[in-house]
Design a protein around this motif. Sequence first.
Motif, mmCIF file in Angstrom:
data_model
loop_
_atom_site.group_PDB
_atom_site.id
_atom_site.type_symbol
_atom_site.label_atom_id
_atom_site.label_comp_id
_atom_site.label_asym_id
_atom_site.label_seq_id
_atom_site.Cartn_x
_atom_site.Cartn_y
_atom_site.Cartn_z
ATOM 1 N N UNK A 137 69.083 -9.798 -3.499
ATOM 2 C CA UNK A 137 68.584 -10.589 -4.618
ATOM 3 C C UNK A 137 69.150 -11.993 -4.607
ATOM 4 N N UNK A 138 70.457 -12.104 -4.379
ATOM 5 C CA UNK A 138 71.088 -13.426 -4.421
ATOM 6 C C UNK A 138 70.566 -14.300 -3.290
ATOM 7 N N UNK A 196 67.706 -14.023 -1.676
ATOM 8 C CA UNK A 196 66.285 -14.327 -1.781
ATOM 9 C C UNK A 196 65.993 -15.324 -2.892
ATOM 10 N N UNK A 197 66.965 -15.542 -3.790
ATOM 11 C CA UNK A 197 66.694 -16.411 -4.918
ATOM 12 C C UNK A 197 67.034 -17.850 -4.561
ATOM 13 N N UNK A 198 66.093 -18.759 -4.675
ATOM 14 C CA UNK A 198 66.418 -20.153 -4.414
ATOM 15 C C UNK A 198 67.430 -20.653 -5.442
ATOM 16 N N UNK A 224 60.097 -16.886 -14.085
ATOM 17 C CA UNK A 224 61.142 -16.192 -13.330
ATOM 18 C C UNK A 224 60.633 -14.937 -12.639
ATOM 19 N N UNK A 263 62.019 -14.504 -9.362
ATOM 20 C CA UNK A 263 63.469 -14.621 -9.266
ATOM 21 C C UNK A 263 64.085 -13.231 -9.171
ATOM 22 N N UNK A 264 64.626 -12.901 -7.996
ATOM 23 C CA UNK A 264 65.122 -11.545 -7.767
ATOM 24 C C UNK A 264 66.250 -11.183 -8.719
ATOM 25 N N UNK A 265 67.078 -12.157 -9.071
ATOM 26 C CA UNK A 265 68.217 -11.845 -9.938
ATOM 27 C C UNK A 265 67.724 -11.460 -11.332
ATOM 28 N N UNK A 309 66.327 -8.028 -11.107
ATOM 29 C CA UNK A 309 67.424 -7.066 -11.054
ATOM 30 C C UNK A 309 67.984 -6.827 -12.453
#
Lengths: 164, 482
Positions: free
Chosen positions: A107-108, A110-112, B194, B197-199, B202
């Motif tokens: 996740x970190x 992949x996140x811009x 978002x 946005x993976x975070x 999550x």
Amino acid sequence: MQDYLFYLFALLTLGCGSMIVLSRNPINSAMFLVLAIASMAGLFVLLHAFFLAAVQVLVYAGAVMVLFLFVIMLLDLKVEQRRRMNTLGIIMGFVSVGTIIAVMLHGVVATPVTPVLEVARHDGATEPLGQLLFSHYVLPFEILSVLLLVAMVGVILLSKKELK
Amino acid sequence: MNYSLISMEIAVVLLGLGLLLADLWLAPPAKVRLGYVAAVGLALIFGWSFTFSGTPSALAFSDMYVLDPLALYFKRFSLLAAIVVLIMSVGFAERIAAGISEFYALILFALAGMMFAASANDLAMLFVAMELITVTFYVLTSFQRARLASLEGGVKYLIIGALSSAFLVYGIALIFGTTGQLNFDQIAAVASKYEDNKIFLLGVFFVLVGLCFKIAAFPAHIWTPDVYQGSPVPAAAFLAVGSKAAGFALLLRVLFTAVPGITNGWNHLLIALAIVTILYGNLCAIPQRNLKRILGYSSIANAGYLLLGVAALNNAGRAAILYYLGGYLFAVLAAFLVILIVMNDAEGEDISVLAGLNQRSPLLAAVLTCALVSLAGIPPLAGFFGKFLLIRAVLDEAANNPACYWLVAVACFGVVVSIYYYFGVIRAIYWSKDPPVLSPIPVPRVLGAALVFCLLGMLYLGLFPNHLVETTQDAVKFWAGR
């Protein structure tokens, strides 16, 4: 400088956190917990949350840990030290922690990198914190008082020596 | 700001504090009867809740608290559950060694948590309300501390509860870290930015895991059978009904108010959660012999059926959840009431204690049979209509998403399996060979009244579902259109 301090405190927190779980002597675990909490207080200082850092040290590293140590003192430590670790349990533990870490890292990565959010910063002073607690967050704050009452009643009920 | 909006919650908390104080001056026999006082008080608050029906939707406390028809529905639901649970607790008083008035007071505080959860419109409120419910149940489940099973249940609930609280609060931190918002409406306003946005995703996922603990759904379902088995019967009943409903109230608000876009994208995840939960609950219930464990696995399976309504992603599905919970309330409370009365007569929770129940007490046998038939989903009782509405809502969605057919197939398979193990219990009631005792079981009058109330509730919702269906559809339509 701040970055280095961040990595230092973060590594300390992580290392002490793993040692809490890995060390077989409960007193050692408790002591590592103190260290972990203290290094987290360092992280709070880096975020300019000075009041939170002070509370963290005073309440958690101080008061709560003393209680922990008392409880450990009253229990039989030998059993815990002699207890064999369950192999399947260890494997499952590492697998699940590894999965969560992998997902988080993914996740970190992949996140811009987004620009830092503009949130009102109060530099950890107690006055704005108190004002927020008693104006914006007054309802959750008051519900927490009921929660504390429940916890108190519960502890007394569950630990009262005599069942009358 | 309109403080009168939280007056129901304030009344419940004050009633709880009053019970704690009254305990100081009352003689032990009078303390037991405090449960009736609390039940009457709640009945008055239940009646009072209808004065709020006219208010369409009101926000208070910097938009953290919302009072709309959906919140009112869940509040009335929890009040009704708490009234029956308090009556059960009076019947259970003999088996609680100390602190019966604290037991009543804790039920009221848990109820206050559920009522706040029904109105939560902010992640801070969500967390605080959920902790109030969970911490109260840590105490309620381990209340009979002379019994090892009760302590075991309490410890298991504590550990898994703490773990899922950690997930929940981590998720909230990630959501706040990416968006800077805690309020559901404000998150909804920025959530579309978002969605990649993976975070943030999550964070939402961790909140979902935390809520799955409350509703006893995969992946945080593992505590359910042990805790139901160990905890005092009224606590288990309240856990099965009130706590699950509060979890669904929060789940609905988070998924459909705060992050509707993400929820629509996660339809396969929700379908998978529902399928695994249904299969786990139903298949694991087959070999069980302990009545409370059967109800524990059945509770997992029912969480799976309720997730059908979430996975359907339409208003019909959400309304069906509300209706299904209504039918579930009466069936589960009736089953636990019967277990309580039978257990007061003879120790043991094994199915075999039910042998010859139809000769010992026809009322108990009839009510337990109806409860299980309703849980299994056989017409004409409430459970059938609830399952019918849920499955129809999923089929409505199937045109957009073929995976829904799999979900419906698994749900039907689950129903067939559940009929098998529920009928194992019914067979023990009516067709046991050589029941060991045949003395009649005394049914205290108040408990009998509660039994009849639950029976009538099941029959009414099954035979005349229109009124509740309309209420739930209106509530959901209003909530969706806000």
